[in-house]
Structures are given as C-alpha cells and as structure tokens.
Design an enzyme around this catalytic site. Structure first.
Site, mmCIF file in Angstrom:
data_model
loop_
_atom_site.group_PDB
_atom_site.id
_atom_site.type_symbol
_atom_site.label_atom_id
_atom_site.label_comp_id
_atom_site.label_asym_id
_atom_site.label_seq_id
_atom_site.Cartn_x
_atom_site.Cartn_y
_atom_site.Cartn_z
ATOM 1 N N LYS A 80 16.945 4.213 -3.523
ATOM 2 C CA LYS A 80 18.024 5.173 -3.756
ATOM 3 C C LYS A 80 18.325 5.361 -5.236
ATOM 4 O O LYS A 80 18.311 4.391 -5.993
ATOM 5 C CB LYS A 80 19.314 4.676 -3.098
ATOM 6 C CG LYS A 80 19.334 4.792 -1.601
ATOM 7 C CD LYS A 80 20.714 4.384 -1.092
ATOM 8 C CE LYS A 80 20.727 4.159 0.398
ATOM 9 N NZ LYS A 80 20.462 5.346 1.177
ATOM 10 N N ASP A 101 15.623 8.471 -2.384
ATOM 11 C CA ASP A 101 16.802 9.000 -1.699
ATOM 12 C C ASP A 101 17.869 9.280 -2.753
ATOM 13 O O ASP A 101 18.377 8.348 -3.390
ATOM 14 C CB ASP A 101 17.310 7.956 -0.692
ATOM 15 C CG ASP A 101 18.477 8.465 0.150
ATOM 16 O OD1 ASP A 101 18.878 9.630 -0.016
ATOM 17 O OD2 ASP A 101 18.982 7.683 0.980
ATOM 18 N N GLY A 152 28.014 2.713 6.524
ATOM 19 C CA GLY A 152 28.702 1.440 6.356
ATOM 20 C C GLY A 152 29.899 1.245 7.255
ATOM 21 O O GLY A 152 30.637 0.265 7.112
#
Ligand SMILES: O=C(CO)[C@H](O)[C@H](O)COP(=O)(O)O
Length: 291
Positions: A80, A101, A152
């Site tokens: 990421k 990402d 999350g």
C-alpha cells in the site's frame, strides 16, 4: 513480454478473479496466507483494525518488512501507498512489488489528487464507494478496483452498501439510451467513454473486488453473491482467534460461495471471529478519504 501495458496490467488483475487477497504484516502471516490458498498478499505495517486503534499517521510499510514478505512467499505481493504519494509508489515499483494499492487505509499524502497511475509499469488497485469514484480511478490508470467498505471494523455493512451501489449504478447505465450517458457522466463526474464501455460490457472494465469489514466466511461469500470478483481480507483473519482456520475457511467460502452445503461446512469450525465495531461509533471513517 512487453511490460506495463494497460492490457498486461488489467490481465494480471483478472488472474486474481475468484480469489482472496490477504493483508499481512510479517513473513509468518504471509506464509499462513499462502498456505491457506490466498491468490496474493498485501504487505502493510499494521492491519486496518490496528491502524484504527493506534491513530496517528499510517504510511507505506517499512522496506525491510516488504522485502521479508516478498522473500517468504511465491504468490504475488502487493503493498500500500498513501493516496497521492507518488514517491512511495516509485519506491515500491523500484523494489519490484507486483501491485500497488493506493489506499485510504493509510493517511492520505495529498488531499486533492490521486497518483497518475498511467506513469507506472506496475499495476495499481484503488478503492471506490460508487461508480463515479471507480471510473475516476480507472481513468487515472487503476487496473483493478476494490469497493472500500469500512476497513478494520469487522462490520460488513459498508462493504455491502458500496458493492450494491456500484452494481445498481452499472445496471442503470446498461438501461440508458446513449443520449443520456453524457449527462449521467457529468452527474457522477466520470468520463463518458468509460460509461459507454460499461454499457457495452455490463460490468466495470476492470476486476472489482470487495474489501473492508469481511470477518467471516459467510461475509466473504455474501460479497461474491453481490457480484464481487473476489475479496480482500485483512483484520478479519489476523485479528480472529485462529487466523489459520479463518484464512482457509474464507478461501473456501469464496470458491464455493453459491453452495450452501459447502458454506455450512466451512463455517463450522472457524474459531472466534474478530470483535466488530458499530459504524455509528467511529471517529474516523477511512472510506471518506479520496474522492
Ligand atoms: O484496503 C484494503 C484492501 O487493500 C484492505 O486490505 C482491506 O480493506 C482490509 O480491510 P479489513 O481489515 O476490514 O479486512
């Protein structure tokens, strides 16, 4: 073979179809993911549940961590970067990661602009909550889309909302006469050429995975039922009580998403899933990052 063309980037993403991509923070977790049947891993410093808990600025993972993960597995390794962080992306490209990402899970580096992803040989995946956002990312060069969900939280409701939104907007475009496309393109701030493509294909022109909040095999299968091409899972595996079992069961659930008998079987022995959070209680909504 020629490297970094649009067809190659898009084709690479298509190879992940029907699979699970797992967030990992260590070589050990990467091995668990590979053994469970993940089609790729996503290297990051902390899984989203921990990023959320710790607060502060979340950046690209440490180079040493990403290297350790790349050395540990033979499946593709994604990593990421912060939204708009061109240099983090150049560093990851120089390292030879397989996919980048540009993620809202990290703290954005640029509050207005995303990376011009056409400038890279390495393919990018980006998050979206609706069709307009997905098409803006594709116009910037994203070779793969993932609906954002709310990472999350272990709460699937936002992932469902975003996938349903994208799919129903696609159906709307399919039913639109050509003369209405230009006005709709303006309304959702997306290039009309891409809307024409969607009308033609009846789907996004790139692979679309679901992400953010998958915590059980049933959640993962639900996202496939709603039209996802595959699933990203992070916290749902490594914040559960038995990551190995959970990882294997989620892979099985994505493969056999339309077979209730199989889903029953793989849901039976998964240990305790991660604790979940109500969306209303969140101070920060990661999905609101990017536009
Ligand atoms: O941004 C992502 C996709 O690359 C994360 O991997 C994904 O959103 C993870 O969310 P969660 O921890 O809720 O599974």
């Amino acid at each position: 073979m020629e490297k970094g063309t649009w067809e190659i980037k898009k084709g690479f993403a298509e190879m992940f179809k029907g699979g699970v991509i797992m967030d990992v923070t260590t070589a050990e977790q990467a091995r668990i993911a590979e053994q469970a049947g993940a089609v790729a891993v996503m290297a990051l410093e902390r899984v989203p549940a921990d990023i959320r808990k710790a607060g502060g600025v979340a950046r690209m993972a440490k180079i040493s961590k990403i290297k350790e993960i790349m050395e540990a597995v033979s499946i593709p390794v994604m990593a990421k970067v912060r939204i708009g962080h061109i240099v983090e992306a150049r560093i990851l490209e120089a390292m030879g990661v397989d996919f980048i990402d540009e993620s809202e899970v990290l703290t954005p580096a640029d509050d207005k602009y995303h990376i011009d992803k056409h400038n890279f040989s390495v393919p990018f995946v980006c998050g979206a909550r609706n069709l307009g956002e997905a098409l803006r990312r594709i116009a910037e060069g994203a070779a793969m889309i993932r609906t954002k969900g709310e990472a999350g939280t272990g709460n699937i409701v936002e992932a469902v909302k975003h996938m349903r939104t994208v799919m129903s907007e696609i159906r709307r475009v399919q039913g639109m006469p050509f003369e209405e496309l230009a006005t709709y393109a303006k309304e959702i701030q997306a290039p009309v050429e891409l809307l024409q493509k969607i009308k033609e294909l009846g789907r996004l022109p790139v692979v679309n995975f679901a992400a953010g909040g998958v915590a059980t095999p049933a959640d993962a299968a639900l996202m496939m039922e709603l039209g996802a091409d595959g699933v990203f899972v992070g916290s749902g595996i490594f914040k559960s009580k038995d990551p190995e079992k959970m990882a294997r069961s989620i892979v099985m659930a994505v493969t056999y998403w339309s077979d209730p008998e199989m889903l029953l079987k793989v849901s039976e022995d998964i240990g305790e899933p991660m604790d979940g959070l109500e969306i209303e209680t969140l101070e920060v909504k990661l999905q609101e990052r990017g536009w």
